[in-house]
Design a protein around this motif. Structure first.
Motif, mmCIF file in Angstrom:
data_model
loop_
_atom_site.group_PDB
_atom_site.id
_atom_site.type_symbol
_atom_site.label_atom_id
_atom_site.label_comp_id
_atom_site.label_asym_id
_atom_site.label_seq_id
_atom_site.Cartn_x
_atom_site.Cartn_y
_atom_site.Cartn_z
ATOM 1 N N THR A 1 31.600 -17.284 4.146
ATOM 2 C CA THR A 1 31.503 -16.507 2.918
ATOM 3 C C THR A 1 32.903 -16.307 2.358
ATOM 4 O O THR A 1 33.816 -15.915 3.080
ATOM 5 C CB THR A 1 30.840 -15.138 3.183
ATOM 6 N N ARG B 1 30.375 -16.163 -2.512
ATOM 7 C CA ARG B 1 29.966 -17.551 -2.309
ATOM 8 C C ARG B 1 29.773 -17.774 -0.808
ATOM 9 O O ARG B 1 30.727 -17.694 -0.047
ATOM 10 C CB ARG B 1 31.011 -18.514 -2.851
ATOM 11 N N THR B 2 28.541 -18.032 -0.415
ATOM 12 C CA THR B 2 28.232 -18.284 0.991
ATOM 13 C C THR B 2 27.704 -19.695 1.129
ATOM 14 O O THR B 2 26.818 -20.106 0.383
ATOM 15 C CB THR B 2 27.195 -17.277 1.528
ATOM 16 N N THR C 1 19.913 -25.856 4.096
ATOM 17 C CA THR C 1 19.653 -24.425 4.073
ATOM 18 C C THR C 1 18.412 -24.137 3.230
ATOM 19 O O THR C 1 18.139 -24.832 2.254
ATOM 20 C CB THR C 1 20.860 -23.653 3.525
ATOM 21 N N THR C 2 17.688 -23.110 3.618
ATOM 22 C CA THR C 2 16.544 -22.664 2.827
ATOM 23 C C THR C 2 16.967 -21.635 1.783
ATOM 24 O O THR C 2 16.182 -21.286 0.914
ATOM 25 C CB THR C 2 15.458 -22.035 3.726
ATOM 26 N N GLY C 3 18.193 -21.117 1.910
ATOM 27 C CA GLY C 3 18.683 -20.085 1.000
ATOM 28 C C GLY C 3 18.407 -18.674 1.489
ATOM 29 O O GLY C 3 18.935 -17.707 0.934
ATOM 30 N N VAL C 4 17.599 -18.542 2.529
ATOM 31 C CA VAL C 4 17.228 -17.214 3.031
ATOM 32 C C VAL C 4 18.428 -16.476 3.613
ATOM 33 O O VAL C 4 18.635 -15.285 3.332
ATOM 34 C CB VAL C 4 16.083 -17.323 4.067
ATOM 35 N N GLU D 1 21.675 -16.910 3.004
ATOM 36 C CA GLU D 1 22.607 -16.551 1.928
ATOM 37 C C GLU D 1 22.109 -15.307 1.196
ATOM 38 O O GLU D 1 22.893 -14.410 0.866
ATOM 39 C CB GLU D 1 22.759 -17.702 0.929
ATOM 40 N N GLN D 2 20.804 -15.248 0.948
ATOM 41 C CA GLN D 2 20.231 -14.092 0.246
ATOM 42 C C GLN D 2 20.331 -12.830 1.089
ATOM 43 O O GLN D 2 20.644 -11.761 0.574
ATOM 44 C CB GLN D 2 18.779 -14.364 -0.135
#
Length: 128
Positions: free
Chosen positions: A76, A88-89, A109-112, A114-115
């Motif tokens: 991050t 920004r991760t 990545t699924t984005g989970v 980062e969220q």
């Protein structure tokens, strides 16, 4: 974007990494970069099962992320944007079956994750 100063957000970042279960191995205060460039993890971390966080393909027993040896990189970086902070991760992974001849596969990545990092940082930084 988090409506808090980069210094405030930076101070909360170690707690967020602990919360999601990623040990900190990289800290560069001058670039406001923190995370881990590659940690081997079992089939889950505090943030959830690896198959919820990474897509590494499917095997005979289901998602490869849940049965293969996985190395995950989570970094991050914080950037000042006026009085706010842009977060920004980057999450990357590699999975290997561990058997001879079984090469490593790149995981998307699924984005989970980062969220989860963004949400936790926002709650911690704005609440204080």
């Amino acid at each position: 974007r988090i409506e808090a100063s980069p210094d405030r957000v930076w101070g909360e970042l170690p707690g967020v990494f602990e919360e999601v279960g990623i040990p900190i191995g990289t800290v560069d205060a001058s670039q406001q970069l923190m995370g881990n460039r590659g940690v081997r993890v079992a089939h889950r971390i505090k943030a959830g099962r690896l198959s919820q966080l990474l897509s590494c393909g499917e095997g005979l027993t289901g998602p490869s992320a849940d049965s293969y040896d996985v190395s995950i990189s989570v970094l991050t970086r914080l950037e000042a944007d006026g009085k706010a902070t842009v977060l920004r991760t980057v999450v990357e992974g590699r999975a290997s079956s561990g058997t001879n001849g079984g090469g490593a596969v790149r995981c998307a990545t699924t984005g989970v994750l980062e969220q989860k990092i963004a949400t936790s940082l926002t709650l911690r930084s704005v609440a204080h």
